[in-house]
Scaffold this motif. Structure first.
Motif, short mmCIF file in Angstrom:
data_model
loop_
_atom_site.label_atom_id
_atom_site.label_comp_id
_atom_site.label_asym_id
_atom_site.label_seq_id
_atom_site.Cartn_x
_atom_site.Cartn_y
_atom_site.Cartn_z
N GLY A 197 1.08 -0.85 -0.14
CA GLY A 197 -0.33 0.31 -0.26
C GLY A 197 0.90 1.03 0.11
O GLY A 197 2.58 1.13 -0.15
N PRO A 198 0.52 2.63 0.72
CA PRO A 198 0.87 3.71 0.55
C PRO A 198 1.82 4.29 1.16
O PRO A 198 2.60 4.94 1.02
N TRP A 199 1.63 3.27 2.43
CA TRP A 199 2.59 3.22 3.36
C TRP A 199 3.99 2.87 3.69
O TRP A 199 4.74 3.31 4.42
N LEU A 200 3.93 1.87 2.37
CA LEU A 200 6.18 1.16 2.46
C LEU A 200 6.61 1.95 1.21
O LEU A 200 5.78 1.70 0.43
N ASP A 201 8.25 2.15 1.53
CA ASP A 201 8.39 2.54 -0.06
C ASP A 201 9.52 1.82 0.08
O ASP A 201 10.18 1.82 1.19
N GLY A 202 9.95 1.13 -1.19
CA GLY A 202 11.03 0.15 -1.38
C GLY A 202 12.12 0.71 -0.66
O GLY A 202 12.90 0.28 -0.53
N ALA A 203 12.21 1.96 -0.98
CA ALA A 203 13.74 3.48 -1.26
C ALA A 203 13.69 3.22 -0.11
O ALA A 203 15.30 3.66 0.72
N HIS A 255 -4.81 0.96 12.85
CA HIS A 255 -5.90 0.58 13.54
C HIS A 255 -6.67 -0.58 12.75
O HIS A 255 -7.48 -1.67 13.01
N THR A 256 -7.08 -0.33 11.27
CA THR A 256 -7.84 -0.93 10.95
C THR A 256 -7.20 -2.61 10.52
O THR A 256 -7.99 -3.46 10.17
N GLN A 257 -6.15 -2.40 9.64
CA GLN A 257 -5.34 -3.49 10.17
C GLN A 257 -5.25 -4.52 10.62
O GLN A 257 -4.92 -5.95 10.36
N ALA A 258 -4.60 -3.89 11.71
CA ALA A 258 -4.47 -4.15 13.25
C ALA A 258 -5.96 -5.45 13.89
O ALA A 258 -6.01 -6.12 13.99
N LEU A 259 -7.35 -4.58 13.58
CA LEU A 259 -8.09 -5.18 13.84
C LEU A 259 -8.54 -6.22 12.21
O LEU A 259 -9.21 -7.69 12.68
N HIS A 316 3.55 -7.80 10.65
CA HIS A 316 2.53 -8.18 9.64
C HIS A 316 2.29 -6.57 9.85
O HIS A 316 2.02 -6.10 8.21
N LEU A 317 1.70 -5.40 10.77
CA LEU A 317 2.34 -4.84 10.19
C LEU A 317 2.96 -3.53 9.94
O LEU A 317 3.29 -2.30 9.70
N LYS A 318 4.48 -4.79 10.10
CA LYS A 318 5.70 -3.92 10.08
C LYS A 318 6.74 -2.85 10.86
O LYS A 318 6.60 -1.87 10.38
N LEU A 319 5.31 -2.75 12.34
CA LEU A 319 5.90 -2.01 12.98
C LEU A 319 6.61 -1.86 14.55
O LEU A 319 6.44 -3.39 14.95
N PRO A 320 6.55 -1.37 15.43
CA PRO A 320 7.77 -1.92 16.58
C PRO A 320 6.83 -1.82 17.26
O PRO A 320 5.36 -1.55 17.51
N ALA A 321 7.18 -2.83 18.64
CA ALA A 321 6.44 -3.93 18.96
C ALA A 321 5.46 -2.50 20.18
O ALA A 321 3.90 -2.22 20.73
N ALA A 322 6.22 -1.54 20.73
CA ALA A 322 5.76 -0.55 21.25
C ALA A 322 4.94 0.27 20.64
O ALA A 322 3.48 0.37 21.27
N VAL A 323 4.71 0.45 19.38
CA VAL A 323 3.57 0.87 18.69
C VAL A 323 2.64 0.23 18.47
O VAL A 323 1.27 0.99 18.71
N LYS A 369 1.63 -2.24 20.29
CA LYS A 369 0.83 -1.79 22.05
C LYS A 369 0.12 -0.49 22.06
O LYS A 369 -1.25 -1.28 22.56
N VAL A 370 0.45 0.36 21.63
CA VAL A 370 -0.90 1.40 21.69
C VAL A 370 -1.29 1.69 20.93
O VAL A 370 -3.23 1.49 21.42
N LEU A 371 -1.84 1.07 19.07
CA LEU A 371 -2.34 0.50 18.83
C LEU A 371 -3.51 -0.10 19.29
O LEU A 371 -4.63 0.05 18.91
N LEU A 372 -3.30 -1.49 19.34
CA LEU A 372 -4.23 -2.61 19.66
C LEU A 372 -4.43 -2.15 21.37
O LEU A 372 -5.60 -1.86 21.90
N SER A 373 -3.58 -0.86 22.25
CA SER A 373 -4.57 -1.20 23.45
C SER A 373 -5.84 0.27 22.75
O SER A 373 -6.70 0.24 23.75
N ASP A 374 -5.55 0.76 22.21
CA ASP A 374 -6.84 1.75 21.37
C ASP A 374 -8.09 1.29 21.02
O ASP A 374 -9.23 1.40 21.14
N LEU A 375 -7.64 -0.06 20.47
CA LEU A 375 -9.09 -1.26 19.90
C LEU A 375 -9.70 -1.76 21.38
O LEU A 375 -10.56 -2.16 21.11
N VAL A 376 -8.97 -1.95 21.93
CA VAL A 376 -9.22 -2.00 23.42
C VAL A 376 -10.47 -1.29 24.33
O VAL A 376 -11.31 -1.56 24.36
N ASP A 377 -9.81 -0.33 24.41
CA ASP A 377 -10.23 0.50 24.99
C ASP A 377 -11.81 0.76 24.48
O ASP A 377 -12.66 1.68 25.13
#
Length: 123
Positions: free
Chosen positions: A7-13, A55-59, A74-81, A83-91
């Motif tokens: 998608g538009p969030w990653l660029d190979g270079a 958030h949508t991808q995580a869900l 799968h999201l190619k994000l650091p674990a700390a980030v 966790k923040v996204l997932l906690s938003d969805l839990v909240d």
């Protein structure tokens, strides 16, 4: 150019075009205590309000029980980030969480050797 499926969030270079701190709105601490081995699963509740694409991808990844570490990979994000996204969805009630359970001692030598053997077979 972006790789297929990224998608538009990653660029190979250039790598990730949206920096992790932007994904979590600068937050570094989740509101829900999550371990990398905690399992999260969608509840079927539709979150109210705006959620970002991550958030949508995580869900979507959490339709079946999955560990926090797997979601981060799968999201190619650091674990700390992640966790923040997932906690938003839990909240907002869209996810439920279950702490990791160990049926055996996680530092048991035979268990660790079995994991190592499994990893070697995968390579």
């Amino acid at each position: 150019m972006a790789a297929a499926g990224d998608g538009p969030w990653l660029d190979g270079a250039a790598g990730r075009l949206v920096r992790p701190y932007q994904v979590s709105n600068g937050r570094t601490r989740p509101s829900t205590a999550l371990d990398l081995l905690s399992h999260v699963m969608a509840t079927g509740v539709t979150p109210l309000g705006y959620l970002g694409p991550e958030h949508t991808q995580a869900l979507e990844l959490c339709r079946d029980p999955v560990s926090v570490a797997e979601v981060a990979a799968h999201l190619k994000l650091p674990a700390a980030v992640t966790k923040v996204l997932l906690s938003d969805l839990v909240d907002c009630g869209a996810l439920t969480t279950k702490p990791p359970t160990f049926h055996h001692n996680p530092t048991d030598r035979s268990l660790l050797e079995a994991v190592l053997d499994g990893l070697r077979r995968q390579l």
